[in-house]
Design a protein around this motif. Sequence first.
Motif, PDB file in Angstrom:
ATOM      1  N   ASP A 217      -3.445   1.524  -2.294  1.00  0.00           N
ATOM      2  CA  ASP A 217      -4.565   2.359  -2.724  1.00  0.00           C
ATOM      3  C   ASP A 217      -4.773   3.551  -1.800  1.00  0.00           C
ATOM      4  N   GLU A 218      -4.248   3.444  -0.577  1.00  0.00           N
ATOM      5  CA  GLU A 218      -4.509   4.496   0.408  1.00  0.00           C
ATOM      6  C   GLU A 218      -3.537   5.664   0.298  1.00  0.00           C
ATOM      7  N   LEU A 219      -2.556   5.573  -0.612  1.00  0.00           N
ATOM      8  CA  LEU A 219      -1.481   6.556  -0.602  1.00  0.00           C
ATOM      9  C   LEU A 219      -1.782   7.771  -1.460  1.00  0.00           C
ATOM     10  N   TYR A 232      -0.533  10.251   3.367  1.00  0.00           N
ATOM     11  CA  TYR A 232       0.532  10.611   2.441  1.00  0.00           C
ATOM     12  C   TYR A 232       1.561   9.489   2.357  1.00  0.00           C
ATOM     13  N   ASP A 233       2.097   9.342   1.167  1.00  0.00           N
ATOM     14  CA  ASP A 233       3.186   8.381   0.940  1.00  0.00           C
ATOM     15  C   ASP A 233       4.463   8.946   1.542  1.00  0.00           C
ATOM     16  N   SER A 234       4.862   8.433   2.699  1.00  0.00           N
ATOM     17  CA  SER A 234       6.129   8.885   3.293  1.00  0.00           C
ATOM     18  C   SER A 234       7.264   7.920   2.964  1.00  0.00           C
ATOM     19  N   ASN A 235       6.919   6.659   2.689  1.00  0.00           N
ATOM     20  CA  ASN A 235       7.990   5.672   2.459  1.00  0.00           C
ATOM     21  C   ASN A 235       8.866   6.026   1.259  1.00  0.00           C
ATOM     22  N   ALA A 280       5.458  -1.978   1.107  1.00  0.00           N
ATOM     23  CA  ALA A 280       4.093  -2.445   1.399  1.00  0.00           C
ATOM     24  C   ALA A 280       3.667  -3.594   0.483  1.00  0.00           C
ATOM     25  N   GLY A 281       2.552  -4.206   0.868  1.00  0.00           N
ATOM     26  CA  GLY A 281       1.987  -5.278   0.069  1.00  0.00           C
ATOM     27  C   GLY A 281       2.698  -6.610   0.224  1.00  0.00           C
ATOM     28  N   VAL A 282       3.568  -6.746   1.219  1.00  0.00           N
ATOM     29  CA  VAL A 282       4.253  -8.029   1.392  1.00  0.00           C
ATOM     30  C   VAL A 282       3.882  -8.731   2.698  1.00  0.00           C
ATOM     31  N   GLY A 285      -1.721 -10.405   5.014  1.00  0.00           N
ATOM     32  CA  GLY A 285      -3.077 -10.159   4.567  1.00  0.00           C
ATOM     33  C   GLY A 285      -3.203  -9.800   3.098  1.00  0.00           C
ATOM     34  N   ASP A 286      -2.215  -9.065   2.599  1.00  0.00           N
ATOM     35  CA  ASP A 286      -2.501  -8.412   1.321  1.00  0.00           C
ATOM     36  C   ASP A 286      -1.388  -8.557   0.297  1.00  0.00           C
ATOM     37  N   TYR A 287      -0.575  -9.544   0.427  1.00  0.00           N
ATOM     38  CA  TYR A 287       0.498  -9.553  -0.558  1.00  0.00           C
ATOM     39  C   TYR A 287       0.142 -10.259  -1.857  1.00  0.00           C
ATOM     40  N   PRO A 332       8.480  -3.898   4.117  1.00  0.00           N
ATOM     41  CA  PRO A 332       7.128  -3.807   4.670  1.00  0.00           C
ATOM     42  C   PRO A 332       6.598  -2.382   4.556  1.00  0.00           C
ATOM     43  N   GLY A 333       5.290  -2.218   4.688  1.00  0.00           N
ATOM     44  CA  GLY A 333       4.664  -0.915   4.455  1.00  0.00           C
ATOM     45  C   GLY A 333       4.742   0.041   5.619  1.00  0.00           C
ATOM     46  N   ASN A 334       4.679  -0.486   6.837  1.00  0.00           N
ATOM     47  CA  ASN A 334       4.703   0.422   7.972  1.00  0.00           C
ATOM     48  C   ASN A 334       5.986   1.246   7.948  1.00  0.00           C
ATOM     49  N   PRO A 335       5.851   2.553   8.160  1.00  0.00           N
ATOM     50  CA  PRO A 335       6.983   3.455   7.920  1.00  0.00           C
ATOM     51  C   PRO A 335       8.258   3.117   8.705  1.00  0.00           C
TER      52      PRO A 335
HETATM   53  P1  AMP Z   1       0.724  -3.044   3.963  1.00  0.00           P
HETATM   54  O1  AMP Z   1       2.035  -3.744   4.016  1.00  0.00           O
HETATM   55  O2  AMP Z   1       0.315  -2.714   2.592  1.00  0.00           O
HETATM   56  O3  AMP Z   1      -0.314  -3.781   4.736  1.00  0.00           O
HETATM   57  O4  AMP Z   1       0.953  -1.669   4.709  1.00  0.00           O
HETATM   58  C1  AMP Z   1       1.218  -1.626   6.098  1.00  0.00           C
HETATM   59  C2  AMP Z   1       0.957  -0.258   6.646  1.00  0.00           C
HETATM   60  O5  AMP Z   1       1.871   0.656   6.090  1.00  0.00           O
HETATM   61  C3  AMP Z   1      -0.414   0.300   6.321  1.00  0.00           C
HETATM   62  O6  AMP Z   1      -0.912   0.978   7.451  1.00  0.00           O
HETATM   63  C4  AMP Z   1      -0.153   1.232   5.198  1.00  0.00           C
HETATM   64  O7  AMP Z   1      -1.100   2.275   5.094  1.00  0.00           O
HETATM   65  C5  AMP Z   1       1.193   1.778   5.547  1.00  0.00           C
HETATM   66  N1  AMP Z   1       1.926   2.226   4.366  1.00  0.00           N
HETATM   67  C6  AMP Z   1       2.091   1.487   3.260  1.00  0.00           C
HETATM   68  N2  AMP Z   1       2.790   2.177   2.336  1.00  0.00           N
HETATM   69  C7  AMP Z   1       3.062   3.380   2.885  1.00  0.00           C
HETATM   70  C8  AMP Z   1       3.772   4.531   2.413  1.00  0.00           C
HETATM   71  N3  AMP Z   1       4.315   4.556   1.195  1.00  0.00           N
HETATM   72  N4  AMP Z   1       3.874   5.595   3.226  1.00  0.00           N
HETATM   73  C9  AMP Z   1       3.319   5.548   4.470  1.00  0.00           C
HETATM   74  N5  AMP Z   1       2.663   4.496   4.961  1.00  0.00           N
HETATM   75  C10 AMP Z   1       2.524   3.413   4.183  1.00  0.00           C
END
Ligand code: AMP
Length: 444
Positions: A217-219, A232-235, A280-282, A285-287, A332-335
């Motif tokens: 939701d934060e992207l 910004y969505d960098s992934n 992300a999302g895996v 906390g939030d998967y 994983p979500g972290n870049p």
């Molecule tokens: P999450 O796995 O959803 O908990 O995300 C882990 C971290 O990665 C959070 O700080 C997210 O904001 C960040 N993150 C998730 N998706 C992206 C993305 N597409 N680009 C940059 N950062 C992201």
Amino acid sequence: MTNHNHGHNHEAPHSHGHASAFEDMLSVEQAFDKVIASFQSLEYEEKPLLDCIGQVLAEDIRSPLALPPLANSGMDGYAVIQADIVGASPAKPSNLSVIGIVAAGHMPDKTVVPGTAIRIMTGAPVPNGADTVIPFEETDEVERKREGKPLDRVQIFADMPFGCNVRPAGEDVSVGMLVLEKGTSIRAAEVGVIASLGMDKVKVIRRPVVAVLATGDELETTGTPLSGGRIYDSNSFSVAASIISSGGVPRILGIARDNLGDLNAKLEAAVGSDLVITSAGVSKGDYDIVKDVLNERGEMNFWSVRMRPAKPLAFGHLNGSGGKNIPLLGLPGNPVSAMVAFEMFARPAIRTMLGKSRIFRPMIDGVLTASIRNDDGRRVYARVEVELKNGEYQATPTGPQGSNILTSMSKANGLAICPDDLSGKDAGEVVQIIMLDWNEEVQV
Ligand code: AMP
Ligand code: MG
């Protein structure tokens, strides 16, 4: 293979309160084996030669012709009979009558007989009768031209061996020869070799199409203003770029919001791709949402891999139409985690689909200039800049190693490994390094 899968897919969907209890904890090798088992080389396609760079030949290439097709000259000079120039020197030159000239791309129309020579250019077919070519520098050609003398005669100043400067027919390639084997990667040299055989199309293993889906939701999409609380969505971009440099074709699906409807809708567009990569999302906390959706649409495994960065990883299959399942890798979500997990799991999978026999990056040994810590028994992949100094590879960590610090990935050309069972590696110690780059900027 499956002894680490405790069937958690069959747990009640809302088991997230105890997520860790149902997670599989895997070594990097165990996770890798499970992922790579789902991939094989794809079908071939036939394409124009220049579109095939980096792809793998799906056929043996045998030559329909000899190369060179005819014996030809390796120098500009005179085609002669070697017996006519035995003992020749500047003091005692052989004097020959010049009966013709032959340029590259033309057939000689005369035969060299004793006492005669034919002027010949590099690449021109050697005339019948001649067996040796004497370069201009070993004749009176230059002197004759300067003095305005006709070129109907020539003096040979050197006794050169039989066959000298004649490139025999078939010297490089003979008719029917296996020139390139199935499985060869096509680079500039292979393009040249194939073109030299007159071929303009080849059969190569096709490139995999890899769908890329960001979740969160934060992207925010790049190119739009950033509203409060968003990033910004960098992934999507780093993953798509990694897909391209691995040899795949990215298909960007965009950003799925953290709700069932959107995730489901966005995944529809993955149909027809060879692999789906989400980010992300895996993590613990939030998967829940990603897990619920993926479990509903296929069969997914959620793992904790003993590595840092990139501990959480999902892998499984989406049920595709017509019984064709699509592998799905959840990064994983972290870049930095997303990029490192891509390196370890997605890149080898893409290269397997491309038919590459080498699916891993080159590894070297290097000496650390600063320490790497390992606090919790995971394998650490530290971002380092490798330089060749004093005859050894020196690896310097590129700054803070947090999995969100993407600029330290940008400064790195390698990942230095601290094994799972060590508490760290000190400055001066030798480490294994996965080289991400061997570019001109970093002289290694
Ligand atoms: P999450 O796995 O959803 O908990 O995300 C882990 C971290 O990665 C959070 O700080 C997210 O904001 C960040 N993150 C998730 N998706 C992206 C993305 N597409 N680009 C940059 N950062 C992201
Ligand atoms: Mg998230």
